[in-house]
Design an enzyme around this catalytic site. Structure first.
Site, PDB file in Angstrom:
ATOM      1  N   HIS A 187      59.106  16.172  -1.457  1.00  0.00           N
ATOM      2  CA  HIS A 187      59.769  16.007  -0.165  1.00  0.00           C
ATOM      3  C   HIS A 187      59.348  17.138   0.760  1.00  0.00           C
ATOM      4  CE1 HIS A 187      62.866  14.963   2.706  1.00  0.00           C
ATOM      5  NE2 HIS A 187      63.218  16.237   2.749  1.00  0.00           N
ATOM      6  N   GLU A 226      41.024 -16.066  17.274  1.00  0.00           N
ATOM      7  CA  GLU A 226      41.227 -16.364  15.846  1.00  0.00           C
ATOM      8  C   GLU A 226      41.527 -17.851  15.682  1.00  0.00           C
ATOM      9  OE1 GLU A 226      41.137 -14.946  12.634  1.00  0.00           O
ATOM     10  OE2 GLU A 226      41.826 -16.953  12.090  1.00  0.00           O
TER      11      GLU A 226
HETATM   12  P1  NAI Z   1      37.434 -11.884   7.207  1.00  0.00           P
HETATM   13  O1  NAI Z   1      37.319 -12.961   6.201  1.00  0.00           O
HETATM   14  O2  NAI Z   1      38.229 -10.670   6.922  1.00  0.00           O
HETATM   15  O3  NAI Z   1      38.018 -12.485   8.565  1.00  0.00           O
HETATM   16  C1  NAI Z   1      37.393 -13.543   9.254  1.00  0.00           C
HETATM   17  C2  NAI Z   1      38.397 -14.123  10.235  1.00  0.00           C
HETATM   18  O4  NAI Z   1      37.709 -15.022  11.086  1.00  0.00           O
HETATM   19  C3  NAI Z   1      39.511 -14.918   9.575  1.00  0.00           C
HETATM   20  O5  NAI Z   1      40.729 -14.512  10.134  1.00  0.00           O
HETATM   21  C4  NAI Z   1      39.154 -16.359   9.909  1.00  0.00           C
HETATM   22  O6  NAI Z   1      40.298 -17.184  10.006  1.00  0.00           O
HETATM   23  C5  NAI Z   1      38.480 -16.200  11.243  1.00  0.00           C
HETATM   24  N1  NAI Z   1      37.544 -17.260  11.609  1.00  0.00           N
HETATM   25  C6  NAI Z   1      36.685 -17.914  10.788  1.00  0.00           C
HETATM   26  N2  NAI Z   1      35.946 -18.788  11.512  1.00  0.00           N
HETATM   27  C7  NAI Z   1      36.339 -18.677  12.806  1.00  0.00           C
HETATM   28  C8  NAI Z   1      35.943 -19.294  14.024  1.00  0.00           C
HETATM   29  N3  NAI Z   1      34.965 -20.198  14.057  1.00  0.00           N
HETATM   30  N4  NAI Z   1      36.569 -18.942  15.176  1.00  0.00           N
HETATM   31  C9  NAI Z   1      37.561 -18.003  15.135  1.00  0.00           C
HETATM   32  N5  NAI Z   1      37.967 -17.379  14.022  1.00  0.00           N
HETATM   33  C10 NAI Z   1      37.368 -17.704  12.865  1.00  0.00           C
HETATM   34  O7  NAI Z   1      35.910 -11.525   7.580  1.00  0.00           O
HETATM   35  P2  NAI Z   1      35.277 -10.294   8.350  1.00  0.00           P
HETATM   36  O8  NAI Z   1      36.302  -9.597   9.171  1.00  0.00           O
HETATM   37  O9  NAI Z   1      34.073 -10.825   9.018  1.00  0.00           O
HETATM   38  O10 NAI Z   1      34.844  -9.354   7.170  1.00  0.00           O
HETATM   39  C11 NAI Z   1      33.825  -9.788   6.268  1.00  0.00           C
HETATM   40  C12 NAI Z   1      34.058  -9.240   4.894  1.00  0.00           C
HETATM   41  O11 NAI Z   1      33.915  -7.846   4.880  1.00  0.00           O
HETATM   42  C13 NAI Z   1      35.436  -9.578   4.391  1.00  0.00           C
HETATM   43  O12 NAI Z   1      35.306 -10.155   3.127  1.00  0.00           O
HETATM   44  C14 NAI Z   1      36.146  -8.255   4.302  1.00  0.00           C
HETATM   45  O13 NAI Z   1      36.939  -8.203   3.149  1.00  0.00           O
HETATM   46  C15 NAI Z   1      35.014  -7.236   4.237  1.00  0.00           C
HETATM   47  N6  NAI Z   1      35.392  -6.055   4.967  1.00  0.00           N
HETATM   48  C16 NAI Z   1      36.274  -5.189   4.401  1.00  0.00           C
HETATM   49  C17 NAI Z   1      36.678  -4.074   5.085  1.00  0.00           C
HETATM   50  C18 NAI Z   1      37.662  -3.164   4.443  1.00  0.00           C
HETATM   51  O14 NAI Z   1      37.859  -3.240   3.245  1.00  0.00           O
HETATM   52  N7  NAI Z   1      38.309  -2.296   5.205  1.00  0.00           N
HETATM   53  C19 NAI Z   1      36.192  -3.764   6.422  1.00  0.00           C
HETATM   54  C20 NAI Z   1      35.301  -4.754   6.932  1.00  0.00           C
HETATM   55  C21 NAI Z   1      34.916  -5.834   6.204  1.00  0.00           C
END
Ligand code: NAI
Length: 469
Positions: free
Chosen positions: A448, A206
């Protein structure tokens, strides 16, 4: 099939298909253009649904392997068949996508399979997979609901075999010995959890100094600790500078986010989960002068209007949280607006859930956001260790945290980490939608013994009336 409709929706995902159905229910003739062979978009085909199917299967496995003994139940020789697990996931997806096709038929929405391109603001040419072209006209509106695509990082090329996005990570044919996940967000933690539970060594890289940026910091810290206890290794403040496929895996180079000595890592598979970006390529938006913002999103005004008359946009292609339920809110509201009804949305109370074990669920502002905005608040916390039902269930991980306005007591944020947090958060969303206070939550009678009593208890703590801690 017609060659003119009142409304044409581009994209049959969780933004587009509800927009199409609602518009049809409101009396408009509607077509929905979708290039995939099935409806439902990313969420149903390669996102929320298959990931939750695998999360559930892998949780059942872990529960059988590790959770039964405390109940005096012995399970020996437990094993799993990955191909059957994947086949079950595929069936869940197939059934649900067929369900959307059925809903289209029921509501008389024409599904045009193919890829749409603007010729004018109201005329689209649609190319089918076989290459045939069809031109359709929208009398009233075109709604762009094309969603988002995986964001990539320089030096890392996704091949969906060894260097995978979430799509590839949902279909690995064998459990990798070593999985490196780039990005400690929603996807990285959910899919990292799946493969960890199925036996992979998982390391999450991360960039920031914490996981799940945007979540309440205290809750994120707890999640971090719990996932570490499950065997996931975290390397924070690290950036991946390159990844190359080798004979039998992938070699990665990582370095401290602030710069410094690079380090080499080996993995069988790496998962790139560094976010998603709006998908507008191939729409031909330049032909109609549709504007994008600096992040490639389509800015919209009241009623989801873009800068081009008659063209609307909803879901992941516009600003706001990239979540399925948010895009559905957009889609339905946009359709209502086309029928002359109220078409405003407020994203302040859109909940977010991470389906890890335990789940994390959140609505409203985090403590960090309130601090940054200088808003005075009170907080109440209640751990599941003090909840009788959690004890009966043998899972007392996590807590409920409630933040309320120091002056008015209005609920500002509710954050839960614990079993079934994703279900419990709806009570908080409802309370906030109704302009509720922490006193309201504290006064509501909860059955409860239930886990949801912890919400009431956290509100009681906030009120200075805590009883069970
Ligand atoms: P995310 O935005 O949740 O997380 C991406 C992470 O990668 C962040 O912590 C960021 O700091 C880190 N990051 C960015 N560039 C990086 C790098 N070069 N090296 C290392 N770390 C880096 O994005 P994610 O997990 O890919 O999900 C994509 C989208 O899909 C999000 O907007 C999310 O809200 C949505 N999603 C929602 C879910 C849910 O509602 N349960 C499940 C899966 C995805």
């Amino acid at each position: 099939m017609n060659d003119a409709y009142d409304v044409i929706v581009i994209g049959g995902g969780t933004g587009g298909y509800p927009a199409a159905i609602r518009a049809a229910q409101l009396g408009m003739t509607v077509a929905c253009v979708e290039q995939r062979a099935t409806l439902g978009g990313t969420c149903l085909n390669v996102g929320c649904i298959p990931s939750k199917a695998l999360l559930h299967s892998s949780e059942v496995l872990t529960e059988t392997q590790e959770g039964l003994a405390q109940h005096g139940i012995a399970a020996t020789g437990v094993s799993f068949d990955l191909s059957k697990m994947l086949a079950r996931k595929e069936k869940v997806v197939a059934d649900l996508t067929k369900g959307v096709a059925y809903l289209f038929k029921k509501n008389k929405v024409d599904w045009i399979q193919g890829s749409a391109r603007f010729e004018t603001a109201s005329r689209l040419s649609i190319v089918s997979e076989a290459g045939s072209v069809r031109v359709v006209e929208a009398r009233k509106a075109v709604i762009i609901a094309t969603g988002s695509e995986v964001a990539t990082i320089p030096g890392v090329v996704i091949d969906e075999q060894r260097i995978v996005s979430s799509t590839g990570a949902l279909s690995l044919s064998k459990v990798p010995k070593k999985l490196v996940v780039i990005g400690g967000g929603y996807i990285g933690l959910e899919l990292g959890s799946v493969w960890r539970r199925l036996g992979a060594d998982v390391t999450v890289i991360e960039f920031l100094d914490r996981i799940v940026p945007g979540m309440d910091g205290q809750i994120a810290k707890q999640l971090h600790r719990m996932l570490e206890q499950q065997g996931i290794e975290f390397r924070l403040q690290r950036r991946v500078t390159s990844a190359e496929a080798t004979q039998d895996g992938v070699r990665l180079a990582i370095e401290p986010a602030a710069g410094g000595e690079p380090e080499s890592l080996e993995a069988d598979v790496i998962l790139v989960a560094v976010g998603r970006k709006p998908f507008t390529a191939s729409l031909g938006i330049e032909a109609i002068g549709l504007e994008l913002d600096a992040k490639g999103r389509i800015p919209v005004g009241q009623g989801f209007k873009t800068n081009v008359a008659g063209v609307f946009a909803v879901g992941d292609v516009i600003p706001g949280p990239m979540l399925a339920h948010k895009s559905t809110l957009d889609g339905v509201t946009c359709a209502e607006g086309l029928a002359g009804r109220y078409a405003g949305v407020d994203y302040a109370r859109v909940p977010g859930v991470i389906y890890t074990s335990p789940e994390v669920a959140t609505v409203g502002q985090t403590q960090e956001e309130l601090d940054a905005a200088g808003i005075a608040y009170k907080q109440g916390m209640f751990p599941f260790t003090a909840n009788s039902r959690a004890r009966c269930n043998g899972d007392t991980r996590g807590m409920v945290k409630i933040l309320a306005d120091a002056r008015t007591d209005a609920l500002l944020g509710v954050h839960i980490i614990g079993p079934d947090a994703g279900t419990m958060i709806s009570e908080a969303v409802l309370a906030m939608e109704f302009g509720g206070s922490s006193e309201d939550l504290a006064l509501v009678v909860h059955p409860h013994p239930t886990l949801s009593e912890s919400l009431k208890e956290a509100a009681l703590v906030l009120q200075g009336k805590g009883m069970h801690i």
